[in-house]
Design a protein around this motif. Structure first.
Motif, PDB file in Angstrom:
ATOM      1  N   ASP A 149      -7.430  -2.930   2.030  1.00  0.00           N
ATOM      2  CA  ASP A 149      -7.184  -1.544   2.403  1.00  0.00           C
ATOM      3  C   ASP A 149      -5.689  -1.234   2.397  1.00  0.00           C
ATOM      4  OD1 ASP A 149      -8.179   1.072   3.527  1.00  0.00           O
ATOM      5  OD2 ASP A 149      -6.897   0.445   5.186  1.00  0.00           O
ATOM      6  N   GLU A 150      -4.882  -2.120   2.969  1.00  0.00           N
ATOM      7  CA  GLU A 150      -3.436  -1.898   3.000  1.00  0.00           C
ATOM      8  C   GLU A 150      -2.868  -1.858   1.588  1.00  0.00           C
ATOM      9  OE1 GLU A 150      -1.544  -3.853   6.957  1.00  0.00           O
ATOM     10  OE2 GLU A 150      -2.525  -5.262   5.582  1.00  0.00           O
ATOM     11  N   SER A 151      -3.265  -2.800   0.763  1.00  0.00           N
ATOM     12  CA  SER A 151      -2.769  -2.844  -0.609  1.00  0.00           C
ATOM     13  C   SER A 151      -3.166  -1.592  -1.376  1.00  0.00           C
ATOM     14  CB  SER A 151      -3.303  -4.090  -1.325  1.00  0.00           C
ATOM     15  OG  SER A 151      -2.781  -5.267  -0.762  1.00  0.00           O
ATOM     16  N   THR A 152      -4.418  -1.172  -1.202  1.00  0.00           N
ATOM     17  CA  THR A 152      -4.914  -0.007  -1.942  1.00  0.00           C
ATOM     18  C   THR A 152      -4.177   1.258  -1.533  1.00  0.00           C
ATOM     19  OG1 THR A 152      -7.101  -1.025  -2.136  1.00  0.00           O
ATOM     20  CG2 THR A 152      -6.950   1.362  -2.474  1.00  0.00           C
ATOM     21  N   VAL A 153      -4.001   1.463  -0.234  1.00  0.00           N
ATOM     22  CA  VAL A 153      -3.291   2.653   0.238  1.00  0.00           C
ATOM     23  C   VAL A 153      -1.896   2.715  -0.358  1.00  0.00           C
ATOM     24  CG1 VAL A 153      -2.259   3.734   2.268  1.00  0.00           C
ATOM     25  CG2 VAL A 153      -4.627   2.919   2.362  1.00  0.00           C
ATOM     26  N   MET A 205       5.654  -2.558   0.647  1.00  0.00           N
ATOM     27  CA  MET A 205       6.180  -3.805   0.102  1.00  0.00           C
ATOM     28  C   MET A 205       7.187  -3.482  -1.005  1.00  0.00           C
ATOM     29  SD  MET A 205       4.515  -5.779   2.058  1.00  0.00           S
ATOM     30  CE  MET A 205       4.865  -7.420   1.435  1.00  0.00           C
ATOM     31  N   SER A 206       8.064  -4.442  -1.299  1.00  0.00           N
ATOM     32  CA  SER A 206       9.107  -4.218  -2.290  1.00  0.00           C
ATOM     33  C   SER A 206       8.539  -4.265  -3.704  1.00  0.00           C
ATOM     34  CB  SER A 206      10.196  -5.284  -2.146  1.00  0.00           C
ATOM     35  OG  SER A 206       9.666  -6.559  -2.502  1.00  0.00           O
ATOM     36  N   PRO A 245      -3.874  -9.515  -3.361  1.00  0.00           N
ATOM     37  CA  PRO A 245      -3.062 -10.343  -2.456  1.00  0.00           C
ATOM     38  C   PRO A 245      -3.896 -10.853  -1.281  1.00  0.00           C
ATOM     39  CG  PRO A 245      -1.872  -8.351  -3.047  1.00  0.00           C
ATOM     40  CD  PRO A 245      -3.269  -8.178  -3.570  1.00  0.00           C
ATOM     41  N   VAL A 246      -3.618 -12.089  -0.891  1.00  0.00           N
ATOM     42  CA  VAL A 246      -4.363 -12.689   0.220  1.00  0.00           C
ATOM     43  C   VAL A 246      -3.600 -12.582   1.530  1.00  0.00           C
ATOM     44  CG1 VAL A 246      -5.578 -14.289  -1.294  1.00  0.00           C
ATOM     45  CG2 VAL A 246      -3.375 -14.972  -0.294  1.00  0.00           C
TER      46      VAL A 246
END
Length: 305
Positions: A23-27, A1-2, A17-18
């Motif tokens: 998992d995606e955000s943490t990675v 993400m930017s 974020p919803v």
């Protein structure tokens, strides 16, 4: 993400974020811990991860989160002067925060924590890049962040007398190992605070700590060949050792307090360490031995508490 996406997360309460999985955000945020742009790691990744950590977002995932970060300690290990130090350093800092959560909430097994301890100590004594501040890239601070990690390990209920003794030896190894770097960004204070944290556990008696101090004192004395100095003195490592011992003396004399955000520190730092008076004298003996021509000899009488 930017960057703009993450800035919006920061500006709207640092909530998870919803629109994507945790998992995606943490990675992505863990990857950003090694970013050469200090805005990405210091103003976005680190504050978001630590906020979610303190809110309990990762409580059921804590061991997995740490296991995902721990390999960063080995990333580029042995390199000196390149950007790889940032990932190693911020991996250490983030592991310290994870351990802090475990120290408060008791969420992880002994095997997990002891395994991270092995990784942390192996990395710390082998770290070659001691830079504190890097122009345009901000803080590297591997020595200081490593000290924070050792302090977090020293707080752990899973670390007993043997493991705490190992931490002491690792700190001495780190301080005494030859280096071209002179520490000038508070590394000595952070390492001394790690030792104070360890001493507050009251698990080690003076029979262990005083020989450890004597080993550091030996590092203050210049090597000589036939009465002549082998090289310019003090070396950077000797200067770092001197600064560390003086920082430790000051912290023993004034006393230190725990972190306000760690509940477990309230009890740990409630009283001065056991044997404090004897340790003050032992540290002073090493400092005095660095320049015996300068300081007046004193008796081993206890200082006034």
């Amino acid at each position: 993400m930017s960057e703009a996406y993450w800035q919006s997360v920061m500006q709207t309460g640092k909530h998870v974020p919803v629109d994507r999985s945790l998992d995606e955000s943490t990675v992505e945020l863990v990857e950003m811990l090694g970013h050469p742009n200090p805005r990405m790691r210091e103003e976005i990744a680190y504050p978001l991860l630590t906020t979610w950590l303190s809110q309990g977002v990762y409580d059921d995932l804590l061991a997995g989160l740490g296991d995902g970060i721990a390999p960063g300690l080995r990333y580029g290990l042995g390199h000196d002067g390149d950007v790889s130090v940032i990932r190693r350093s911020y991996s250490a800092l983030m592991l310290a925060e994870i351990l802090g959560r475990d120290n408060d909430e008791h969420l992880m097994s002994a095997d997990t924590v002891l395994g991270w301890g092995d990784l942390a100590t192996s990395w710390y004594v082998r770290e070659q890049d001691h830079r504190g501040w890097i122009p345009e890239q901000g803080w590297a601070h591997a020595i200081a962040h490593g000290a924070d990690l050792l302090a977090a390990l020293a707080r752990s209920r899973h670390f007993g007398r043997l493991e705490l003794t190992v931490l002491l030896d690792v700190i001495a190894d780190r301080v005494l190992t030859p280096t071209a770097y002179v520490w000038r960004h508070g590394e000595d204070d952070r390492l001394a605070y790690a030792v104070m944290t360890l001493l507050h556990r009251n698990a080690l008696d003076t029979g262990i700590v005083e020989p450890w101090l004597a080993r550091l004192g030996d590092g203050l004395r210049p090597p000589r060949t036939r009465g002549h100095l082998d090289a310019e003195w003090p070396s950077p490592a000797a200067g770092n050792t001197s600064a560390f011992l003086r920082a430790l003396h000051l912290q023993l004399a004034l006393g230190v307090q725990g972190r306000a955000d760690l509940r477990s520190d309230d009890e740990l730092f409630a009283e001065q360490p056991a044997h404090r008076a004897d340790l003050l004298l032992a540290v002073l003996d090493q400092i005095r031995g660095e320049s015996p021509w300068l300081y007046r000899p004193t008796s081993r009488a206890r200082p006034v508490e």
